[in-house]
Design a protein around this motif. Structure first.
Motif, PDB file in Angstrom:
ATOM      1  N   ASP A 194       0.838  -1.277  -0.205  1.00 41.06           N
ATOM      2  CA  ASP A 194       0.094  -0.169   0.129  1.00 41.06           C
ATOM      3  C   ASP A 194       0.793   1.378   0.051  1.00 41.06           C
ATOM      4  OD1 ASP A 194      -2.253  -1.489   0.023  1.00 41.06           O
ATOM      5  OD2 ASP A 194      -2.609  -1.349   1.996  1.00 41.06           O
ATOM      6  N   LYS A 195       1.942   1.172   0.700  1.00 42.89           N
ATOM      7  CA  LYS A 195       2.940   2.471   0.920  1.00 42.89           C
ATOM      8  C   LYS A 195       3.519   2.688  -0.563  1.00 42.89           C
ATOM      9  CE  LYS A 195       6.422   4.430   3.610  1.00 42.89           C
ATOM     10  NZ  LYS A 195       7.158   5.153   2.479  1.00 42.89           N
ATOM     11  N   ALA A 196       3.978   1.315  -1.263  1.00 45.33           N
ATOM     12  CA  ALA A 196       4.602   1.506  -2.584  1.00 45.33           C
ATOM     13  C   ALA A 196       3.450   1.958  -3.457  1.00 45.33           C
ATOM     14  CB  ALA A 196       5.157   0.047  -3.046  1.00 45.33           C
ATOM     15  N   LYS A 197       2.376   1.775  -3.235  1.00 43.93           N
ATOM     16  CA  LYS A 197       1.316   2.452  -4.478  1.00 43.93           C
ATOM     17  C   LYS A 197       1.363   3.950  -4.306  1.00 43.93           C
ATOM     18  CE  LYS A 197      -1.877  -1.564  -4.482  1.00 43.93           C
ATOM     19  NZ  LYS A 197      -3.319  -2.173  -4.033  1.00 43.93           N
ATOM     20  N   GLU A 198       1.683   4.681  -3.156  1.00 45.70           N
ATOM     21  CA  GLU A 198       1.546   6.085  -3.245  1.00 45.70           C
ATOM     22  C   GLU A 198       3.319   6.557  -3.862  1.00 45.70           C
ATOM     23  OE1 GLU A 198      -0.828   7.965  -2.043  1.00 45.70           O
ATOM     24  OE2 GLU A 198      -1.964   5.972  -1.800  1.00 45.70           O
ATOM     25  N   GLY A 199       4.049   5.776  -3.928  1.00 44.88           N
ATOM     26  CA  GLY A 199       5.410   6.568  -4.429  1.00 44.88           C
ATOM     27  C   GLY A 199       5.882   7.618  -3.576  1.00 44.88           C
ATOM     28  N   THR A 200       6.330   8.543  -4.179  1.00 40.57           N
ATOM     29  CA  THR A 200       6.702   9.783  -3.427  1.00 40.57           C
ATOM     30  C   THR A 200       5.561  10.915  -3.006  1.00 40.57           C
ATOM     31  OG1 THR A 200       7.673  10.984  -5.157  1.00 40.57           O
ATOM     32  CG2 THR A 200       9.058   9.336  -3.905  1.00 40.57           C
ATOM     33  N   LYS A 201       4.282  10.261  -3.304  1.00 36.62           N
ATOM     34  CA  LYS A 201       3.095  11.348  -3.171  1.00 36.62           C
ATOM     35  C   LYS A 201       2.467  11.430  -1.982  1.00 36.62           C
ATOM     36  CE  LYS A 201      -0.401  12.597  -6.507  1.00 36.62           C
ATOM     37  NZ  LYS A 201      -1.300  12.204  -7.587  1.00 36.62           N
ATOM     38  N   VAL A 202       2.113  12.354  -1.382  1.00 34.38           N
ATOM     39  CA  VAL A 202       1.450  12.625  -0.193  1.00 34.38           C
ATOM     40  C   VAL A 202       0.297  13.366  -0.455  1.00 34.38           C
ATOM     41  CG1 VAL A 202       1.791  13.558   2.045  1.00 34.38           C
ATOM     42  CG2 VAL A 202       3.506  13.093   0.803  1.00 34.38           C
ATOM     43  N   GLY A 203      -0.893  12.632  -0.404  1.00 33.74           N
ATOM     44  CA  GLY A 203      -2.161  13.399  -0.684  1.00 33.74           C
ATOM     45  C   GLY A 203      -2.400  13.307  -2.112  1.00 33.74           C
ATOM     46  N   ARG A 204      -3.254  14.193  -2.472  1.00 31.50           N
ATOM     47  CA  ARG A 204      -3.590  14.427  -4.143  1.00 31.50           C
ATOM     48  C   ARG A 204      -2.542  15.063  -5.031  1.00 31.50           C
ATOM     49  NH1 ARG A 204      -9.445  16.083  -5.650  1.00 31.50           N
ATOM     50  NH2 ARG A 204      -8.596  15.236  -7.521  1.00 31.50           N
ATOM     51  N   ALA A 205      -1.774  16.006  -4.365  1.00 29.18           N
ATOM     52  CA  ALA A 205      -1.028  16.999  -5.316  1.00 29.18           C
ATOM     53  C   ALA A 205       0.325  16.956  -5.021  1.00 29.18           C
ATOM     54  CB  ALA A 205      -1.680  18.138  -5.500  1.00 29.18           C
ATOM     55  N   ASN A 206       0.553  16.614  -3.639  1.00 26.96           N
ATOM     56  CA  ASN A 206       1.745  17.123  -2.991  1.00 26.96           C
ATOM     57  C   ASN A 206       2.962  15.720  -3.104  1.00 26.96           C
ATOM     58  OD1 ASN A 206       1.969  19.834  -2.001  1.00 26.96           O
ATOM     59  ND2 ASN A 206      -0.018  19.168  -1.389  1.00 26.96           N
ATOM     60  N   PHE A 207       4.307  16.023  -3.382  1.00 31.27           N
ATOM     61  CA  PHE A 207       5.221  14.943  -3.239  1.00 31.27           C
ATOM     62  C   PHE A 207       6.037  15.292  -2.031  1.00 31.27           C
ATOM     63  CE2 PHE A 207       3.693  14.596  -7.336  1.00 31.27           C
ATOM     64  CZ  PHE A 207       3.733  13.377  -7.658  1.00 31.27           C
ATOM     65  N   VAL A 208       6.785  14.373  -1.597  1.00 31.80           N
ATOM     66  CA  VAL A 208       7.911  14.515  -0.475  1.00 31.80           C
ATOM     67  C   VAL A 208       9.271  14.231  -1.181  1.00 31.80           C
ATOM     68  CG1 VAL A 208       7.710  12.281   0.382  1.00 31.80           C
ATOM     69  CG2 VAL A 208       8.375  14.438   1.873  1.00 31.80           C
ATOM     70  N   CYS A 209      10.212  14.943  -0.830  1.00 35.54           N
ATOM     71  CA  CYS A 209      11.660  14.511  -1.069  1.00 35.54           C
ATOM     72  C   CYS A 209      12.162  13.298  -0.203  1.00 35.54           C
ATOM     73  CB  CYS A 209      12.539  15.771  -0.748  1.00 35.54           C
ATOM     74  SG  CYS A 209      14.303  15.162  -0.860  1.00 35.54           S
TER      75      CYS A 209
END
Length: 934
Positions: free
Chosen positions: A290-305
């Motif tokens: 489930d975590k892998a399905k999010e990639g580096t994405k946080v929420g709908r529009a933000n990513f995280v370094c």
């Protein structure tokens, strides 16, 4: 124009087997149904082919009411309609698309209604050429035009070129696939052969750009063909401490979700060395997947370094894109293994090779960044070349160059095979060796377009199917953060040779007995031939920006075949200013775009009305997009504007037929009275002496004529979910027969207002039916509308019953309600007496008949037992059907009960088949029941 008194009504103006057409249209959209004409080249929002041929047939054959001498009673007319319906039902089945005996039968019927001459069909908005190719399948001369050169090329490839080379053997020097060539099979075989020849030449030139990958020892230690490279876009870390580190912005790290083969990418971070390593993981816990399905994405529009955990905002990504700082990094390699896909970590060698060669040419034309459906302009992308990787541009360009070279080989082979002298060219009507070589090269160029759809940097990797998914899964160009780069030189999804092979299979399935013509022209001023039968699928207001999207293909076609049709490719991009699409950004805002669309569509419709044969109605398709359905329903701006254009052009609407071609639209949308995915409007020229009337006069005419029309639609078993749109036809027929309908201030009534009034009359009609039911049923309807299946006070129930001249005890005795402890509720279908027999019931109600029938249908569908039950309640059958319409309307529109609405809708949808099954049962008593094979 011929006097309307002498014009025969066509079947499409009276009744059609709508549910069969919708079912066939839905089936046709399913994946895996085999080669389909749409596979020759992509186009957006094509109409289902089975719907096109079914409506064309109904547009051309006479309704039995037009021949009262032969069909003097309504019963005789309905028998004849049912015979014609049977033909349409078979035409609506995609599996019959190559049943040439069926199409001969259809042609005989058309000839009988058309004075022994097959009329010519014209479509001035041809797009994907669904209508004209199906006209050709019916044996009708097909004529299609479009402003868009990509659409015109599709038309030439579907209806114009194949008949020229019908029945010819292939010219290639290899072994042939068959002994007999009937339609375009020989041409198709050459496309496959020379597609592979082009691929082989490309491997010789650029094969080094697509290296094999070394497998680890535990997987054999050999080299394997790469299926795809998985990339992620990168930006500099927004954390100043790591600003020199390019970090991935990926929305998904999952490679495979197949059971037992789960694979995903994990990141190994080393802050000390400021590096990120990509590793392939197998299996894992649900939380890890489930975590892998999010990639580096946080929420709908933000990513995280991932290295500093600093937020990467949409604004920061856009800023990087505009600065040219969006990059890409290789995350994984997908290889072809003996047991399926093999997922490997990235290789520096493979990443370096991807950037090792730069094309001398690339598609530098700029796209319209504010085009409908475009989502990439905010990220520094402005040219078509920005949508492709460096290696993809090299490959696509190389294939185009090779196609030009191979064209000469094809011409030599054609001459050697005995084909006529090489002149004239294809564009000048040639059928010799030169024209044939040009024809094959067109389909090969289409192969590049199909490959480009799978070979761009906006292609998703499907972890469920383990393959790249083409860009144009819908009519938009959305931004993609992690993407799959297919191996265009391999025998894989996205490969050039598989693309041409599939296109050839689609080409070989065309029926080419009748000539067709495709040419470039705008619909507003095109000249039709004499006695034109017009059926068309125009642009839908602001749904799809065809011209902007089609430039994706135009830039590659222009590169490879502009010398074959130089006039079509004389511009840098496709025409935009004349395209009848309401694009606010192109026309200075929403209102201006709406006026542009209305003016242009009115002119196009007026041209149709003036030139169309008076003997036949016009059929015009309109497709809804989900957002306008949910917001405004049948009064949406696009829909009202479209109808306004038809009326302003001097036509009246005699019928509307909603077609549900989406697999999920019916069940998902029933609760909100969702509309069909498209509607066919049937039109004729309005009488020049039409008068203007007042609003009051219009309403009187509507109340006078609409109920009878709705009753006929019910007799034709139009499903309740389709009734609102079907009723628009006769309702707008009343409205559009007048020159104008004047409001109290003498201003003309808008179409939007008329649509609302028609819908109101439909509601009143369905409500008025209630007065014809028995008193116990009328009580149940009122109670259901107020309480559903829930409990209510006895006092309220008693008041409702008394107003209907009965008591609550009467309704209880009928077996409809439970009354106890001062509360009343309707019995659910599960609570009804399983041994109930309508022939033995001495207190029979329409309510009880319907609920038992719905319950049996929910359980068994179209079965022997369901048919027997319908047979037993035959004296109440029409009332039962009327009640189903009423309860659907209450469930869907008032109570918002999708499950209950679906039950009533499904029963009516199957009513025709159930009636046939019931009629086949001669005895319903005891052991003498006849079992049916249903």
């Amino acid at each position: 124009m011929t006097s309307t008194n002498n014009i025969k009504k066509k079947l499409i103006e009276v009744a059609i087997p709508l549910e069969a057409i919708s079912a066939g249209s839905s089936y046709e959209k399913m994946p895996g149904i085999g080669p389909h004409p749409r596979g020759i080249h992509h186009w957006w929002a094509r109409r289902p082919h089975v719907a096109c041929r079914s409506f064309l047939f109904a547009q051309l054959v006479d309704d039995p009411s037009s021949d009262p001498a032969q069909f003097s009673t309504e019963e005789a007319q309905q028998v004849e309609r049912n015979r014609l319906f049977n033909i349409i039902e078979r035409l609506s089945d995609w599996k019959n698309s190559h049943d040439e005996e069926l199409f001969r039968e259809a042609r005989v019927e058309i000839l009988r209604s058309c004075n022994g001459t097959l009329p010519s069909v014209y479509d001035p908005f041809s797009g994907g050429f669904s209508i004209t190719s199906e006209a050709q399948r019916l044996g009708l001369p097909a004529h299609g035009s479009d402003l868009n050169p990509v659409a015109v090329m599709i038309g030439k490839a579907m209806i114009e070129i194949p008949p020229r080379f019908q029945g010819l053997k292939p010219v290639h020097p290899g072994p042939s696939d068959r002994n007999h060539y009937r339609h375009a099979e020989g041409l198709a075989e050459d496309v496959t052969y020379y597609g592979e020849r082009v691929r082989q030449r490309a491997v010789e030139r650029i094969g080094q750009l697509y290296p094999k990958v070394d497998l680890p020892k535990d997987l054999g230690g050999q080299k394997a063909t790469v299926i795809a490279w998985i990339w992620a876009r990168t930006v500099p870390s927004p954390d100043p401490a790591f600003s020199n580190v390019r970090v991935p912005i990926a929305s998904n790290f999952v490679l495979s979700t197949k059971k037992g083969k789960e694979s995903w990418i994990s990141l190994e971070i080393d802050k000390a060395t400021k590096t990120i390593q990509y590793r392939i993981r197998k299996g894992g816990t649900k939380a890890e997947i489930d975590k892998a399905k999010e990639g580096t994405k946080v929420g709908r529009a933000n990513f995280v370094c991932p290295i500093s955990e600093t937020a990467i905002t949409p604004e920061y990504i856009k800023e990087c894109g505009l600065k040219g700082e969006l990059g890409q990094t290789l995350m994984a390699i997908v290889a072809d293994g003996k047991g399926g896909r093999i997922y490997l970590p990235p290789s520096q060698h493979h990443e370096d090779v991807a950037f090792s060669q730069v094309s001398e040419w690339k598609p530098e034309a700029e796209f319209f960044q504010q085009g409908l459906g475009f989502r990439v302009g905010n990220y520094g992308m402005s040219k078509w070349s920005d949508l492709f990787t460096q290696r993809q541009i090299v490959a696509l360009n190389t294939l185009g160059e090779i196609i030009k070279d191979v064209r000469g080989e094809i011409e030599v082979a054609a001459l050697a095979g005995g084909m006529a002298d090489s002149e004239p060219s294809l564009r000048d009507g040639g059928v010799g060796a030169k024209a044939y070589a040009e024809a094959v090269s067109i389909y090969l160029a289409f192969g590049i377009d199909r490959a480009a759809d799978f070979n761009n940097s906006l292609v998703r990797w499907s972890s469920s199917n383990e393959k790249p998914m083409n860009l144009f899964g819908r009519q938009a160009i959305p931004m993609v953060w992690d993407f799959a780069e297919a191996n265009i030189l391999a025998d894989v999804v996205g490969g050039f040779a598989p693309a041409t092979e599939y296109q050839a299979k689609c080409l070989s399935r065309l029926i080419t007995d009748t000539p067709g013509v495709a040419w470039q022209h705008d619909a507003q001023s095109v000249i039709y031939g004499p006695d034109a039968v017009i059926s068309t699928d125009p642009p839908y207001y602001d749904n799809i920006g065809y011209a902007d999207l089609s430039d994706f293909f135009y830039v590659w076609l222009k590169r490879s075949i502009s010398d074959v049709y130089p006039d079509l490719f004389s511009f840098i991009q496709t025409p935009k200013s004349e395209e009848l699409v309401a694009t606010p950004a192109r026309h200075g805002g929403g209102k201006a775009a709406e006026q542009f669309f209305l003016d242009g569509m009115t002119k196009a419709m007026r041209s149709m009305a003036l030139q169309a044969s008076a003997e036949y109605p016009l059929s015009i398709y309109y497709a809804f997009k989900q957002s306008e359905i949910e917001k405004d329903g049948i009064s949406s701006t696009g829909w009202a504007t479209f109808i306004q254009a038809i009326i302003d052009a001097g036509m009246y609407i005699s019928a509307t037929w909603p077609v549900r071609s989406e697999q999920t639209s019916r069940i998902r949308g029933i609760g909100s009275n969702a509309l069909a995915s498209s509607v066919v409007l049937v039109c004729r020229k309005r009488d020049e002496n039409a008068i203007s009337v007042s609003r009051a006069e219009f309403l009187r005419a509507l109340k006078r004529e609409l109920p009878a029309a709705i009753a006929k639609l019910q007799v034709a078993n139009i499903a309740p979910a389709d009734m609102p749109q079907s009723a628009i036809g006769p309702g707008m027929g009343v409205f559009s027969h007048y020159k104008t309908v004047l409001e109290s201030d003498d201003s003309p009534m808008s179409v939007k207002t008329a649509l609302q009034l028609i819908n109101r009359e439909l509601d009143e009609y369905l409500g008025g039916i209630q007065g014809e039911f028995d008193a116990d049923t009328r009580f149940a309807i009122t109670w259901f509308e107020q309480h559903g299946m829930g409990k209510g006070d006895y006092g309220t129930a008693n008041s409702i019953a008394t107003a209907r001249g009965i008591s609550v005890d009467s309704v209880k005795h009928a077996g409809i309600v439970e009354s106890a402890a001062g509360k009343v509720r309707i019995l659910t279908r599960d609570e009804l007496d399983e041994d109930w027999d309508p022939e033995e019931d001495r207190h029979l109600t329409v309510w009880e008949c319907l609920q038992h029938l719905v319950g049996r249908h929910e359980k068994d569908g179209i079965s022997h037992d369901t048919a027997v039950l319908l047979k037993k309640i035959s004296t109440q059958a029409e009332a039962v059907k009327d009640l189903a319409y009423c309860l659907y309307d209450i469930s869907a529109n008032k109570r918002k009960d999708a499950k209950e609405a679906t039950a009533y809708n499904a029963l009516i949808a199957d009513w025709t088949e159930l009636t046939k099954a019931a009629a086949a049962i001669h005895d319903t008593s005891g052991d003498r029941q006849i079992r049916l094979d249903i």
